[in-house]
Design a protein around this motif. Structure first.
Motif, short mmCIF file in Angstrom:
data_model
loop_
_atom_site.label_atom_id
_atom_site.label_comp_id
_atom_site.label_asym_id
_atom_site.label_seq_id
_atom_site.Cartn_x
_atom_site.Cartn_y
_atom_site.Cartn_z
N LYS A 6 0.92 -1.06 -0.01
CA LYS A 6 0.18 -0.15 0.04
C LYS A 6 0.90 1.36 0.14
O LYS A 6 0.58 2.21 -0.84
CB LYS A 6 -1.05 0.04 1.25
N VAL A 7 1.84 1.40 0.72
CA VAL A 7 2.84 2.45 0.90
C VAL A 7 3.57 2.57 -0.63
O VAL A 7 3.64 3.87 -1.03
CB VAL A 7 3.81 2.13 2.02
N LEU A 8 3.97 1.64 -1.08
CA LEU A 8 4.72 1.61 -2.25
C LEU A 8 3.74 2.16 -3.37
O LEU A 8 4.15 3.04 -4.33
CB LEU A 8 5.30 0.39 -2.71
N ASP A 9 2.44 1.74 -3.32
CA ASP A 9 1.53 2.13 -4.40
C ASP A 9 1.15 3.59 -4.26
O ASP A 9 1.06 4.23 -5.21
CB ASP A 9 0.19 1.51 -4.24
N ARG A 13 1.93 6.47 -7.02
CA ARG A 13 0.95 7.44 -7.26
C ARG A 13 1.00 9.03 -7.12
O ARG A 13 0.67 9.85 -7.79
CB ARG A 13 -0.45 7.18 -6.65
N HIS A 14 1.73 9.26 -5.82
CA HIS A 14 1.49 10.57 -5.37
C HIS A 14 2.83 11.27 -5.09
O HIS A 14 2.88 12.64 -5.10
CB HIS A 14 0.98 10.76 -3.93
N LEU A 15 4.00 10.84 -5.30
CA LEU A 15 5.39 11.73 -4.90
C LEU A 15 6.19 11.35 -6.14
O LEU A 15 6.88 10.23 -6.56
CB LEU A 15 6.13 11.13 -3.79
N ARG A 36 11.63 -2.82 -5.23
CA ARG A 36 10.52 -1.99 -5.84
C ARG A 36 10.62 -0.81 -5.28
O ARG A 36 10.77 0.48 -5.90
CB ARG A 36 9.12 -2.40 -5.85
N ALA A 37 10.83 -0.47 -3.97
CA ALA A 37 10.93 0.41 -3.25
C ALA A 37 12.09 1.41 -3.97
O ALA A 37 12.22 2.90 -4.08
CB ALA A 37 11.25 0.40 -1.72
N ALA A 38 13.36 0.78 -4.05
CA ALA A 38 14.74 1.59 -4.64
C ALA A 38 14.51 2.03 -6.02
O ALA A 38 14.37 3.14 -6.35
CB ALA A 38 15.55 0.52 -4.40
N ALA A 39 13.60 1.29 -6.53
CA ALA A 39 13.31 1.74 -7.91
C ALA A 39 12.41 3.12 -7.91
O ALA A 39 12.17 3.85 -9.12
CB ALA A 39 12.70 0.71 -8.78
N LEU A 40 11.79 2.91 -7.22
CA LEU A 40 10.64 4.28 -6.83
C LEU A 40 11.48 5.47 -6.26
O LEU A 40 10.82 6.65 -6.03
CB LEU A 40 9.39 3.86 -5.98
#
Length: 139
Positions: A6-9, A13-15, A36-40
């Motif tokens: 949920k946090v990564l989604d 979407r927002h940052l 995924r977190a690192a890629a974001l």
């Protein structure tokens, strides 16, 4: 309750990556969630207690070094029965180096500049804000 997905989604979407930064603290997600977190563009913090279990060593062995920041606090952290201290960062960095088969100095050098990069990202003025730094505990 696990909230990593949920946090990564929400981050996706927002940052916008070029105008914000997220530090995920107390991260207990999987290796794929960490990638995924690192890629974001997220940073994941590590302390001495997090790197002790095999899961922690494996997680941080996979994570790009430019996405790791060290910390000495945590809601449940203890090092040898006492609260963590700044000197305990060395143990976490040493464990990451060992998991990657790299010299400790190489990992220290790579991680050392991450807080500055993090702050520079957050302090860039934008049309929406003068920069935002958000710390998220992800369980």
């Amino acid at each position: 309750m696990r909230s990593v997905l949920k946090v990564l989604d929400m981050v996706k979407r927002h940052l916008p990556q070029d105008r914000s930064a997220v530090v995920l603290r107390c991260f207990t997600g999987s290796r794929s969630e960490a990638r995924r977190a690192a890629a974001l563009g997220c940073y994941i913090s590590v302390n001495a207690q997090m790197i002790r279990p095999e899961h922690g060593r494996t997680l941080f062995a996979d994570l790009p070094l430019n996405r790791i920041v060290t910390e000495t606090v945590g809601p449940f952290s203890q090092v040898d029965g006492r609260p963590p201290e700044p000197a305990d960062v060395r143990a976490a960095v040493g464990a990451i180096a060992g998991a990657r088969n790299l010299p400790k100095e190489a990992v220290t050098g790579a991680i050392h500049t991450n807080p500055q990069s993090l702050l520079c990202t957050c302090l860039q003025p934008t049309s929406l804000t003068q920069g935002a730094l958000e710390t998220v505990h992800v369980y």
